[in-house]
Design a protein around this motif. Structure first.
Motif, short mmCIF file in Angstrom:
data_model
loop_
_atom_site.label_atom_id
_atom_site.label_comp_id
_atom_site.label_asym_id
_atom_site.label_seq_id
_atom_site.Cartn_x
_atom_site.Cartn_y
_atom_site.Cartn_z
N THR A 33 -119.59 -79.10 -25.96
CA THR A 33 -119.91 -78.32 -24.76
C THR A 33 -121.40 -78.02 -24.68
O THR A 33 -122.17 -78.29 -25.61
N HIS A 34 -121.80 -77.41 -23.57
CA HIS A 34 -123.20 -77.06 -23.33
C HIS A 34 -123.78 -76.14 -24.39
O HIS A 34 -124.97 -76.14 -24.65
N ASP A 35 -122.92 -75.35 -25.04
CA ASP A 35 -123.37 -74.40 -26.07
C ASP A 35 -123.07 -74.89 -27.48
O ASP A 35 -122.98 -74.12 -28.42
N ASN A 36 -122.92 -76.22 -27.62
CA ASN A 36 -122.72 -76.90 -28.91
C ASN A 36 -121.44 -76.54 -29.64
O ASN A 36 -121.35 -76.68 -30.85
N GLN A 37 -120.43 -76.09 -28.90
CA GLN A 37 -119.12 -75.92 -29.51
C GLN A 37 -118.40 -77.27 -29.44
O GLN A 37 -118.63 -78.06 -28.53
N VAL A 38 -117.55 -77.52 -30.42
CA VAL A 38 -116.84 -78.79 -30.51
C VAL A 38 -115.34 -78.52 -30.46
O VAL A 38 -114.84 -77.61 -31.14
N PHE A 39 -114.63 -79.31 -29.65
CA PHE A 39 -113.19 -79.20 -29.49
C PHE A 39 -112.59 -80.60 -29.57
O PHE A 39 -113.27 -81.58 -29.28
N ALA A 40 -111.32 -80.68 -29.92
CA ALA A 40 -110.63 -81.98 -29.94
C ALA A 40 -109.23 -81.82 -29.35
O ALA A 40 -108.53 -80.84 -29.63
N LEU A 41 -108.87 -82.77 -28.52
CA LEU A 41 -107.55 -82.81 -27.87
C LEU A 41 -106.98 -84.21 -27.99
O LEU A 41 -107.73 -85.19 -28.07
N ILE A 42 -105.67 -84.31 -27.94
CA ILE A 42 -105.07 -85.63 -27.76
C ILE A 42 -105.58 -86.14 -26.41
O ILE A 42 -105.59 -85.40 -25.43
N ASP A 43 -106.05 -87.38 -26.37
CA ASP A 43 -106.75 -87.93 -25.21
C ASP A 43 -105.77 -88.39 -24.12
O ASP A 43 -105.72 -89.57 -23.77
N PRO A 51 -107.04 -90.55 -19.37
CA PRO A 51 -107.88 -90.31 -20.54
C PRO A 51 -108.83 -89.13 -20.32
O PRO A 51 -109.80 -89.24 -19.57
N LEU A 52 -108.57 -88.02 -20.96
CA LEU A 52 -109.42 -86.84 -20.80
C LEU A 52 -110.85 -87.10 -21.25
O LEU A 52 -111.79 -86.50 -20.74
N SER A 53 -111.03 -88.04 -22.18
CA SER A 53 -112.37 -88.38 -22.67
C SER A 53 -113.26 -88.93 -21.56
O SER A 53 -114.48 -88.89 -21.67
N ALA A 54 -112.68 -89.44 -20.49
CA ALA A 54 -113.44 -89.97 -19.35
C ALA A 54 -113.70 -88.90 -18.30
O ALA A 54 -114.32 -89.18 -17.28
#
Length: 108
Positions: A33-43, A51-54
């Motif tokens: 994210t914009h504030d350098n937080q990292v998240f992971a989801l099934i795509d 595809p959420l990655s897109a």
């Protein structure tokens, strides 16, 4: 106890973007994210499987590229009047390293 997999560094992820990988046979999207937080989801969007990655990352949400369904990166749930949920993959930042929780296999 959680077994963590090192997948790279924060610099490997574009700001407000994502990268994909396969974990235990499932497509996983890792978001920064914009504030350098990292998240992971099934795509996979819970509505049409897009595809959420897109999708576009805004704040702590991502919009599905197929129909603009907004998904919370923290919880995987649809936001607003939409319904649905995609599984969250636990993430740990260790300094600049990104770690994902290895899926637990059910006992036979």
């Amino acid at each position: 106890m959680t077994d963590w997999i090192d997948i790279g560094t924060l610099a490997d992820l574009p700001l407000r973007g994502s990268r994909t990988l396969t974990l235990a046979g499932e497509p996983v999207a890792v978001f920064r994210t914009h504030d350098n937080q990292v998240f992971a989801l099934i795509d996979r969007c819970p509505h049409k499987g897009g595809p959420l990655s897109a999708g576009i990352v805004h704040g702590h949400a991502v919009s599905c590229p197929l129909h603009n369904l907004r998904i919370s990166l923290a919880t995987g749930t649809a936001l607003g009047e939409d319904a649905g949920c995609t599984p969250v993959v636990p993430v740990l930042l260790a300094g600049e390293r990104i770690l994902l929780a290895r899926p637990v296999r059910a006992a036979a």
